[in-house]
Each structure stands twice: as structure tokens, then as C-alpha cells.
Design an enzyme around this catalytic site. Structure first.
Site, PDB file in Angstrom:
ATOM      1  N   LYS A  14      45.440  44.797  73.630  1.00 16.46           N
ATOM      2  CA  LYS A  14      46.634  44.446  74.409  1.00 16.46           C
ATOM      3  C   LYS A  14      46.593  45.167  75.740  1.00 16.46           C
ATOM      4  CE  LYS A  14      49.248  44.302  70.083  1.00 16.46           C
ATOM      5  NZ  LYS A  14      50.159  44.968  69.178  1.00 16.46           N
TER       6      LYS A  14
ATOM      7  N   CYS B 169      39.857  25.140  20.774  1.00 16.75           N
ATOM      8  CA  CYS B 169      38.634  25.235  21.588  1.00 16.75           C
ATOM      9  C   CYS B 169      37.947  26.578  21.338  1.00 16.75           C
ATOM     10  CB  CYS B 169      38.987  25.095  23.064  1.00 16.75           C
ATOM     11  SG  CYS B 169      37.592  25.468  24.136  1.00 16.75           S
TER      12      CYS B 169
ATOM     13  N   GLU C 109      53.152  44.040  60.221  1.00 18.67           N
ATOM     14  CA  GLU C 109      52.344  43.321  59.241  1.00 18.67           C
ATOM     15  C   GLU C 109      52.574  43.894  57.854  1.00 18.67           C
ATOM     16  OE1 GLU C 109      50.660  40.962  60.689  1.00 18.67           O
ATOM     17  OE2 GLU C 109      49.051  40.348  59.341  1.00 18.67           O
TER      18      GLU C 109
ATOM     19  N   SER D 165      51.082  33.750  68.049  1.00 18.37           N
ATOM     20  CA  SER D 165      49.876  34.322  67.454  1.00 18.37           C
ATOM     21  C   SER D 165      48.934  34.740  68.575  1.00 18.37           C
ATOM     22  CB  SER D 165      49.246  33.359  66.464  1.00 18.37           C
ATOM     23  OG  SER D 165      48.955  32.174  67.117  1.00 18.37           O
TER      24      SER D 165
ATOM     25  N   TYR E  75      60.965  64.411  42.705  1.00 18.96           N
ATOM     26  CA  TYR E  75      61.420  63.169  43.320  1.00 18.96           C
ATOM     27  C   TYR E  75      62.141  62.307  42.273  1.00 18.96           C
ATOM     28  CZ  TYR E  75      61.270  58.601  45.554  1.00 18.96           C
ATOM     29  OH  TYR E  75      61.630  57.383  46.082  1.00 18.96           O
ATOM     30  N   ASP E  76      61.504  62.151  41.115  1.00 21.84           N
ATOM     31  CA  ASP E  76      62.095  61.322  40.057  1.00 21.84           C
ATOM     32  C   ASP E  76      63.462  61.854  39.646  1.00 21.84           C
ATOM     33  OD1 ASP E  76      59.873  59.812  40.087  1.00 21.84           O
ATOM     34  OD2 ASP E  76      58.974  60.665  38.276  1.00 21.84           O
TER      35      ASP E  76
ATOM     36  N   ASP F  47      45.195  42.818  57.962  1.00 25.53           N
ATOM     37  CA  ASP F  47      45.093  41.484  57.369  1.00 25.53           C
ATOM     38  C   ASP F  47      46.183  41.270  56.315  1.00 25.53           C
ATOM     39  OD1 ASP F  47      44.116  38.996  57.036  1.00 25.53           O
ATOM     40  OD2 ASP F  47      42.327  39.580  55.914  1.00 25.53           O
TER      41      ASP F  47
ATOM     42  N   TYR G 277      54.042  47.176  64.724  1.00 22.17           N
ATOM     43  CA  TYR G 277      53.238  47.302  65.932  1.00 22.17           C
ATOM     44  C   TYR G 277      53.866  46.766  67.220  1.00 22.17           C
ATOM     45  CZ  TYR G 277      51.914  42.811  63.848  1.00 22.17           C
ATOM     46  OH  TYR G 277      51.939  41.584  63.241  1.00 22.17           O
TER      47      TYR G 277
ATOM     48  N   ASP H  69      56.179  64.769  42.272  1.00 20.46           N
ATOM     49  CA  ASP H  69      56.683  63.493  41.764  1.00 20.46           C
ATOM     50  C   ASP H  69      57.857  63.722  40.820  1.00 20.46           C
ATOM     51  OD1 ASP H  69      54.655  62.431  43.133  1.00 20.46           O
ATOM     52  OD2 ASP H  69      53.550  61.615  41.410  1.00 20.46           O
TER      53      ASP H  69
ATOM     54  N   LYS I  65      43.626  45.205  63.523  1.00 27.73           N
ATOM     55  CA  LYS I  65      44.333  43.982  63.132  1.00 27.73           C
ATOM     56  C   LYS I  65      44.437  44.001  61.605  1.00 27.73           C
ATOM     57  CE  LYS I  65      44.473  39.051  64.102  1.00 27.73           C
ATOM     58  NZ  LYS I  65      44.685  38.521  62.774  1.00 27.73           N
TER      59      LYS I  65
ATOM     60  N   GLU J 270      44.289  48.197  68.792  1.00 31.70           N
ATOM     61  CA  GLU J 270      44.897  48.511  67.485  1.00 31.70           C
ATOM     62  C   GLU J 270      44.125  47.763  66.417  1.00 31.70           C
ATOM     63  OE1 GLU J 270      48.957  47.106  67.664  1.00 31.70           O
ATOM     64  OE2 GLU J 270      49.218  48.050  69.607  1.00 31.70           O
TER      65      GLU J 270
ATOM     66  N   CYS K 201      34.198  22.694  24.290  1.00 28.99           N
ATOM     67  CA  CYS K 201      34.542  21.879  23.103  1.00 28.99           C
ATOM     68  C   CYS K 201      34.515  20.385  23.404  1.00 28.99           C
ATOM     69  CB  CYS K 201      35.917  22.282  22.575  1.00 28.99           C
ATOM     70  SG  CYS K 201      37.248  21.758  23.675  1.00 28.99           S
TER      71      CYS K 201
ATOM     72  N   LYS L 249      37.653  39.454  66.396  1.00 33.22           N
ATOM     73  CA  LYS L 249      37.506  39.291  64.941  1.00 33.22           C
ATOM     74  C   LYS L 249      36.203  39.920  64.457  1.00 33.22           C
ATOM     75  CE  LYS L 249      40.952  36.787  63.342  1.00 33.22           C
ATOM     76  NZ  LYS L 249      40.802  35.725  62.448  1.00 33.22           N
TER      77      LYS L 249
ATOM     78  N   CYS M 240      36.109  19.665  28.556  1.00 32.30           N
ATOM     79  CA  CYS M 240      35.906  21.106  28.456  1.00 32.30           C
ATOM     80  C   CYS M 240      34.421  21.393  28.241  1.00 32.30           C
ATOM     81  CB  CYS M 240      36.735  21.663  27.306  1.00 32.30           C
ATOM     82  SG  CYS M 240      36.328  23.363  26.912  1.00 32.30           S
TER      83      CYS M 240
ATOM     84  N   CYS N 268      41.905  23.398  29.436  1.00 29.36           N
ATOM     85  CA  CYS N 268      41.443  22.718  28.230  1.00 29.36           C
ATOM     86  C   CYS N 268      42.637  22.720  27.291  1.00 29.36           C
ATOM     87  CB  CYS N 268      40.283  23.480  27.603  1.00 29.36           C
ATOM     88  SG  CYS N 268      39.952  22.928  25.926  1.00 29.36           S
TER      89      CYS N 268
END
Ligand code: IVH
Length: 664
Positions: free
Chosen positions: A284, A424, A169, A83, A37-38, A116, A221, A34, A114, A112, A404, A308, A401, A419
Site C-alpha cells: 500500500k 456395505c 481478516e 478488493s 482465568y477460568d 488468507d 488492517y 489458565d 495478506k 503487510e 458393494c 501473490k 459403490c 452408498c
């Protein structure tokens, strides 16, 4: 470095960093540390700042964000983003397979995961990334190019100079989701319900710097007009990988329905170990040549479907709906459930988010409900089992509320109720817990439970009461579990917290939108309470990290009468209201803007910076006409050249050391 060398170096750095990004973010196999890289990225940023004419289209510095839009442009999808139809069990999957077999006889499937998240279409011209658009309504989406650019695994330049549009996605990994919600909790903001909402909300942010910090990721994909590039989905995925895209490696080629069912069952096991959300398997037909024949409906292709998964959802009874009052006054309805085991832990409470969520799902007290863990983390009521409903009354949002009894309002355009009573005690209890928390004043013996107890007893109502607790020393002894020793350590920790850093105190006050980082920035610019209290909107907004929302919130806080009373009480109680400022020692470096370059023999960069700051200098990273002095070591490059060009004073390490030694 001469001009030609600078261009060469920029090209070299761009290549090295892009390769490192690819190894780390796309292949998950980092090859450099890292720190290295930095260092490379820092050098590139500096060179690009000095020579913007050499910033290339695929420069990894674009991933840092920085573009602020006022709205998103509309984009028409030349090929609509369709879709998928859904199947929910084995029988429906068999029917899908039968329908295809009626049309074609020899074919294979690609399965594949799916993912989300939200779909995105990415356009490349001559191998360079030019535009990203959301799905929108399928025909018209929004241009989210600047935000998508910040995704580390997105290639800005492909391995071939081709024109191509691909789709994939965008998602938020669990780790980023958890971090984001923790931060929001700290800042008194409402939480995202799940990683998908968080990803969708993030991609519609107008400030790409915010997006850059949220660590979204992307799997690609599909290729638009796929048959121009491959003849099967399997080869298309291989080609996408070869071009430099991150392709989810869990795809499989399958022959026949029985193997398909077996494969899907395996996915349901592996997906639970993945660091991101998936909600099914996309199936597919593999051979593109068969797509026309199998055909499309108005909405979906008939050659694909989504199986699903049943998320681990458990039925239980909603015993009651209670309301939690947050530090900022936000009121969150909470489901009190008959305890159930979900994904390995007992769940007795789940968020109901807000009034709209409950009304939309028509959730009622005593209903049987389905509960799951959103993003494998937050328990959430998903829906009501309607056929088990008896005679429940519809939900009505409270107008007072719960703590209070003060007025509750829903601001225009917001889903949350608040509220509005500044005094409160509900708000104040969470405010007290926040004040003494580890990130704020760190009064470690004054934990949540003790605050609750002392709050209920009326000993703690507002922050300043914490410092009057010693007056109740005798009364505390009567409380169960409060021995002499416990009381002594508690009161000692409270007394010691008076010396706590100023930024922690400002964070602890619970000013809306002022998290611990913002508090640090504020106290750096306004090192005393007096200065901070009198900061106006304009001054505050001139600080790069402070936007209008934070600035307004700070000004409003210090305008409020009861907040001012509190601050004066805290001042009188002797709390530290100063950022510790080291006394500046006068020297030839005092008030100078200084740049360091090259390798130093006797000091590390940090040491020199610290020394210079001690003598009242400001150390910056790039040379400009504002620079007063450049201190250089071995192999100094472009910065020294530029300093000479601009006739800025320069000093080698030896001269610097002599000057410093002379000052001690
Ligand atoms: S293919 C014709 N493959 O699921 C549609 N979609 O319900 C082609 N999704 O809009 C989509 N992972 O947002 C495809 N491996 C994957 C996917 C995937 C997630 C999403 C995508 C699409 C939605 C369809």
C-alpha cells in the site's frame, strides 16, 4: 455482598478478564494462569446470571456464544469493501510501481502480510462494538455480529470512546483447523478443504456456540475514512493497535522498488513458519494524502496491490481416480498420484473432495496436475496443466459403490455421494476400524491393518464378528505374522473390551453425528441401552447439548432393523450396556439442589461436589428459587446474600462436616 458491591465486582472482573484476553489473544503474552482465568470467568458468569442487569456491553462472557439465528440480516456498506489487484512476479510489481511514479514522486510503501481468510467490517460507536458484516458482494454483506463477538482477540470496547469502522481478516489458525477436521473425521462428517473455507463456513454458522468452539481469530488492517484518524497507513496501524485491535506485526515501511522486492522475498521465507495461512503481501502507498491523486478503478484502488505468493505447488501425473467409502457411506474421490515431494513429505494421494470439485476444474485421469498442501496439511489437486493434456476422457462420477456395487445417491443440496446399502462391507470396514479405535473400544491390538486383513479374508464383516474371532483361532495361525502370542493378546484384548465403558460402545457404533462427547452426554441421560433405544426425538432434544440433527440420527439408528440385530447380538455376547451408576446412599442431601460458596477450610470444591453427588445431590453454580441448600465457607459473597434474600436454607462448613461425618 451488597448490591453496590456486586456491580463493582462485576466491573472489576470484566476489566481483569478483558485485560487477560488482550494479553493472551492479542499480544500473545499471557500474564495469568489458565486456572486463574477460568476462576475469574466462572465468577463473572455466576454474578451475571444472578444479576443480568449488570451485564456490560464489553462483558467477556459474550465470547462464549449462545445466540442462534435463523438467517443473517443484510448490511449495506456505506463505503464499499473493495478488493485488490494482483501481481504475480517481479516484472508486474515493477509495472505497478511505475504506474504510481507517473502520478506522484515522493512516497513510501507499507507492506503487510495478506492473510488468507475472509474480510470483515467492524463498526464501533462510542468505543463499543456494535456490528460486524462480511464483505458479501462488496456493497452488501451479512450481519455476523454474534459470531464475530466470539473471537477472543476482538475488543468489545476500545481504549477510546470513538465512533469508528475498521476492516480486517478473519482466519482460522492451523491448530484450530487441524482439530476441527479431526473432530469431523471422528463424527463421520466431510472435511473442510482448507483453513479459509473452514473460516468462511464457520462465520456463516447460525449457532454462535459452534463458532465459539472453533477458535477463529482476526487481524485488523484498515480504518474506513482513514484520513480522519491518521495521515499514513503506518500511523493507522499503530493507532489500531493502540485502540486494542490485534494488528499483524509483520508490516514494514519501504522506500523504492528495489527494497520492496527484497522485502517481499523475505516475507516468502517467514510466512512458512507462521501458524496461519497467508497468500501474499499487500503493498500500500503509505501516505493517505496521495490516494485521491493516484485514484481507483471500478474494483480496486490503484495505490495498493497484492503480490501473490506461489504456494508450494508441484507438478505430477494423476495416475487414477479411486473412491473411498467412509463410515457413514460418504464416497470421496481420491487422486492416485505419481509420488512427489511437497513441503517436506512424499505425497502419493490427494483428496478430490467430490464430483463438483473435479468437474469444475475439469480434472481427468492421466492429466498432469498441480498439487499443494492446503493449510500446509492436506494434499490437494489445485489445477490441471492443460497444455500437457493429450486425449484424456472427461471424468464421470460412479453410480455404483466401488465396494458393494450398491446404489450411490447424491442427496439434494449436498455435494457428496453416499452408498445407501446399510450392509456395505466398505462402510463396515471403516466402521470396524472405528469401533476398535483408541477413542472408542480401545482394542489396541486390533489396528487398522489387521482389521483390513481380517475383513478381506471375510472373518470380520460386522462389529459382532470381532467377538466371534476366537472361533477362527486355528485359521489365524496360518496368516503371515500371526504367531501364538499375537493371537493370544489379540483375543484377550477383544474379550476385555466387553467391559469397556458404555459411552465408548455408543461412540464405537458409529452413529452419524455422535462423536465421543455426544456419546458421553447420551449415556449420562440414558444410562442403559434399553433407555437409549427407546428415547424419542422430543426427549433427546430436551438435552441442551443435543440438537435436532443428532436427535434424528440417533432415532433413525435405533429404528434400523440391522442395527437392532447388531445391538441384540452385542447384548448376548455380554458387552457392557450400562453406565456404571454409583449406588446412591440416602442422606439429608439426597435429591437436593445445592450451591457451594466461599472458601472451604477442610475440603476442596471438587471433594465436596463428589461427596454430595455420592449422596444423590445435584451441585449447581448459581442460587435461584430452585436451590434447596447453600453450603458456605469463609468470605462467602453474593450467593449467600441471595440465599438469605430468597429464604433458602444455608449451612456453614462446620455443620456440613458434622453432618457428613455422621453419615460415614
Ligand atoms: S487491504 C481495498 N490488507 O485481501 C482493499 N487486505 O484481495 C483493502 N486481505 O478483501 C484491503 N490481508 O480480504 C488488505 N493486510 C491486508 C490484507 C487484506 C488480507 C484480504 C482482504 C481483501 C483481499 C483483497
Amino acid at each position: 455482598m451488597i448490591y453496590v458491591d456486586i456491580k463493582k465486582r462485576i466491573i472489576e472482573l470484566t476489566k481483569q478478564i478483558n485485560q487477560a484476553n488482550y494479553d493472551y489473544h492479542t499480544l500473545d503474552q499471557p500474564k495469568i494462569s489458565d486456572q486463574s482465568y477460568d476462576k475469574l470467568l466462572k465468577e463473572l458468569v455466576e454474578l451475571e446470571n444472578a444479576y443480568p442487569e449488570y451485564q456490560f456491553e464489553d462483558s467477556p462472557t459474550q465470547k462464549i456464544g449462545g445466540v442462534i439465528l435463523s438467517s443473517f440480516q443484510k448490511v449495506k456498506h456505506q463505503i464499499p469493501m473493495m478488493s485488490l489487484s494482483n501481481v504475480f512476479d517481479e516484472n508486474e510489481l515493477r509495472s505497478f510501481d511505475e504506474r504510481i511514479k507517473k502520478v506522484v514522486s515522493t512516497f513510501s510503501y507499507i507492506t503487510e502480510l495478506k492473510i488468507d481468510g475472509l474480510a470483515v467490517s467492524l463498526l464501533y460507536e462510542k468505543g463499543l462494538f456494535v456490528r460486524a458484516a462480511t464483505r458479501g458482494n462488496g456493497s452488501i454483506g451479512e450481519d455476523v455480529t454474534h459470531n464475530v463477538k466470539t473471537i477472543k482477540s476482538l475488543p468489545l470496547k476500545l481504549n477510546e470512546p470513538i465512533d469508528i469502522e475498521v476492516r480486517g481478516e478473519i482466519y482460522m489458525p492451523h491448530k484450530s483447523f487441524k482439530m476441527l477436521n479431526e473432530e469431523r473425521l471422528n463424527e463421520g462428517e466431510t472435511l473442510f478443504a482448507n483453513p479459509r473455507n473452514a473460516a468462511a463456513g464457520t462465520i456463516r454458522q447460525l449457532d454462535s456456540k459452534v463458532v465459539s468452539k472453533r477458535n477463529l481469530d482476526l487481524f485488523v488492517y484498515t480504518i474506513v475514512n482513514q484520513s480522519n484518524y491518521a495521515d499514513t497507513q503506518e500511523k493507522a496501524l499503530e493507532y489500531l493497535s493502540k485502540l486494542g485491535f490485534k494488528v499483524n506485526s509483520n508490516y514494514q515501511k519501504v522506500f523504492g522498488i528495489e527494497s520492496l522486492i527484497e522485502t517481499i522475498n523475505q516475507y516468502d521465507i517467514i510466512r512458512k513458519r507462521l501458524p496461519y495461512d497467508t497468500d501474499g503481501v499487500v503493498i500500500k502507498v503509505n501516505e493517505f494524502s496521495l490516494y485521491e491523486e493516484i485514484g481507483f478503478t471500478a474494483k480496486f484502488p490503484k495505490w495498493a496491490t497484492a503480490y501473490k505468493f506461489q504456494a508450494e505447488r508441484v507438478e505430477t501425473i494423476l495416475k487414477d481416480i479411486t473412491f473411498q467409502v467412509g463410515r457413514t457411506g460418504v464416497i470421496t474421490p481420491v487422486a492416485e498420484l505419481e509420488p512427489v515431494l511437497i513441503s517436506g513429505s512424499m505425497v502419493a494421494r490427494a483428496t478430490l473432495h467430490n464430483e463438483d470439485y473435479i468437474k469444475h476444474k475439469d480434472i481427468r485421469i492421466h492429466d498432469t496436475v498441480l498439487v499443494h498442501k492446503a493449510g500446509e496439511i492436506i494434499p490437494e489437486v489445485i489445477e490441471v496443466v492443460l497444455n500437457k493434456r493429450t486425449h484424456q476422457e472427461p471424468f464421470v462420477m460412479i453410480d455404483k459403490c466401488p465396494i458393494c456395487q450398491g446404489e450411490v445417491v447424491r442427496k439434494e443440496g449436498e455435494a457428496d455421494h453416499y452408498c445407501v446399502n446399510p450392509d456395505c462391507p466398505g462402510k463396515s470396514m471403516y466402521g470396524l476400524i472405528h469401533f476398535s479405535s483408541r477413542q472408542a473400544m480401545d482394542i489396541d491390538t486390533l489396528g487398522e491393518k489387521i482389521v483390513e486383513t481380517l475383513h478381506d479374508l471375510g472373518y470380520l464383516n460386522k462389529i459382532s464378528d470381532i467377538y466371534h474371532l476366537k472361533e477362527y483361532k486355528e485359521a489365524l495361525k496360518d496368516l503371515p505374522g500371526f504367531g501364538d502370542k499375537k493371537i493370544y493378546t489379540l483375543l484377550k484384548a477383544i474379550e476385555e473390551s466387553k467391559k469397556q465403558n458404555f459411552d465408548r460402545l455408543i461412540f464405537g457404533l458409529g452413529i452419524k453425528h455422535v462423536g465421543s462427547k455426544v456419546a458421553k452426554t447420551l449415556t449420562k441421560h440414558y444410562p442403559t441401552i434399553d433407555k437409549l433405544m427407546h428415547a424419542n426425538l422430543e426427549d433427546l432434544q430436551s438435552i441442551p447439548e443435543i440438537g435436532p440433527m443428532i436427535a434424528q440420527s440417533v432415532v433413525a439408528y435405533f429404528k434400523n432393523e440391522s442395527n437392532l440385530v447388531l445391538i441384540h447380538e452385542l447384548i448376548n455376547l455380554g458387552l457392557n450396556m450400562n453406565s456404571e451408576q454409583e449406588e446412591v446412599i440416602d442422606s439429608p442431601f439426597t435429591n437436593k439442589i445445592i450451591v457451594l460458596t466461599g472458601k472451604l477450610e477442610h475440603f476442596s470444591r471438587d471433594e465436596v461436589t463428589e461427596l454430595l453427588e455420592k449422596y444423590g445431590a445435584k451441585v449447581t453454580s448459581s442460587v435461584s428459587s430452585k436451590t434447596d441448600l447453600v453450603i458456605y465457607g469463609e468470605e462467602a459473597g453474593s450467593k449467600l446474600t441471595k440465599a438469605n434474600e430468597l429464604k433458602i436454607k444455608v449451612m456453614d462448613e462446620k455443620a456440613f462436616k458434622e453432618t457428613i461425618d455422621g453419615l460415614h
